[in-house]
Scaffold this motif. Structure first.
Motif, PDB file in Angstrom:
ATOM      1  N   ARG A 188      69.089  29.967 -53.104  1.00  0.00           N
ATOM      2  CA  ARG A 188      70.213  29.036 -52.933  1.00  0.00           C
ATOM      3  C   ARG A 188      69.943  27.921 -51.931  1.00  0.00           C
ATOM      4  O   ARG A 188      70.576  26.877 -51.966  1.00  0.00           O
ATOM      5  CB  ARG A 188      71.465  29.815 -52.527  1.00  0.00           C
ATOM      6  N   SER A 189      68.985  28.126 -51.026  1.00  0.00           N
ATOM      7  CA  SER A 189      68.695  27.109 -50.006  1.00  0.00           C
ATOM      8  C   SER A 189      67.779  26.011 -50.542  1.00  0.00           C
ATOM      9  O   SER A 189      67.635  24.968 -49.904  1.00  0.00           O
ATOM     10  CB  SER A 189      68.040  27.771 -48.792  1.00  0.00           C
TER      11      SER A 189
ATOM     12  N   ARG B 245      70.742  24.220 -54.587  1.00  0.00           N
ATOM     13  CA  ARG B 245      71.860  23.952 -53.670  1.00  0.00           C
ATOM     14  C   ARG B 245      72.740  22.814 -54.204  1.00  0.00           C
ATOM     15  O   ARG B 245      73.963  22.908 -54.202  1.00  0.00           O
ATOM     16  CB  ARG B 245      71.302  23.586 -52.286  1.00  0.00           C
TER      17      ARG B 245
END
Length: 199
Positions: A185-186, A191
């Motif tokens: 997710r980063s 993102r």
């Protein structure tokens, strides 16, 4: 550029990683201590070998090395720590899992981490140092198999082809089918997509 100088000790361990760039899955590392009495011909940077040759060499490494081990950092750890720190953690885990304690660790790339024993980073080490070549092969074979398994679960994403790297096909699949639990997710493309959908 400093030329690679091999430490004059026994039990040299090579370490390499696969999977820093992909948007999904773990970063996988391997640590290998080769047996000087059982040299393995044809070791090279895993990216320069065919898949068939990598699989053959992986079996030879597992059969003939003094010891070998895998390490990993999962997507949640990558998101929490960042990819560089997660990679170093996975490398530490691989070395810690070895049945023999190395006298020296050689790491592919331009930086190393604390293994509790002397360590040197070797630029292009996966092509120069047999132990690092062996580690790169084991790490790549392991991660590719994981991407193949993920492909079986989610064929619509095409993981067998792009191995999770941010290709146009992978990006299109995420846009169409959404973000999986295994996605990092980063990482910016993931993102941004989550932000667009208010997730």
């Amino acid at each position: 550029m400093m030329l690679y100088q091999r430490p004059d000790v026994q039990l040299i361990c090579g370490v390499d990683e696969v999977g820093r760039g992909p948007l999904i899955g773990a970063v996988v590392t391997a640590a290998v201590i080769l047996d000087p009495a059982k040299p393995i011909m044809g070791l090279n940077d895993s990216k320069k070998l065919s898949e068939k040759r990598r699989l053959e060499l992986a079996e030879l490494i597992k059969a003939n090395a003094l010891c070998w081990a895998l390490g990993r950092a999962e997507p949640a750890e990558i998101d929490q720590l960042n990819i560089l720190h997660a990679t170093m953690l996975a490398m530490q885990r691989a070395v810690a899992a070895l049945t023999l304690r190395p006298k020296w660790v050689l790491v592919d790339g331009n930086r190393t981490t604390d293994f509790g024993v002397p360590a040197t980073a070797v630029i292009k080490g996966d092509a120069l140092v047999p132990e690092i070549s062996a580690a790169s092969i084991l790490a790549k074979v392991t991660r590719d198999a994981e991407m193949q398994a993920l492909h079986q679960l989610h064929p619509e994403y095409g993981f067998a082809a792009h191995k999770g790297y941010p290709t146009a096909a992978h990006m299109a699949a995420i846009k169409q089918h959404g973000v999986l639990a295994e996605h990092r997710r980063s990482f910016k493309p993931v993102r941004l997509l989550l932000e667009q959908h208010g997730l």
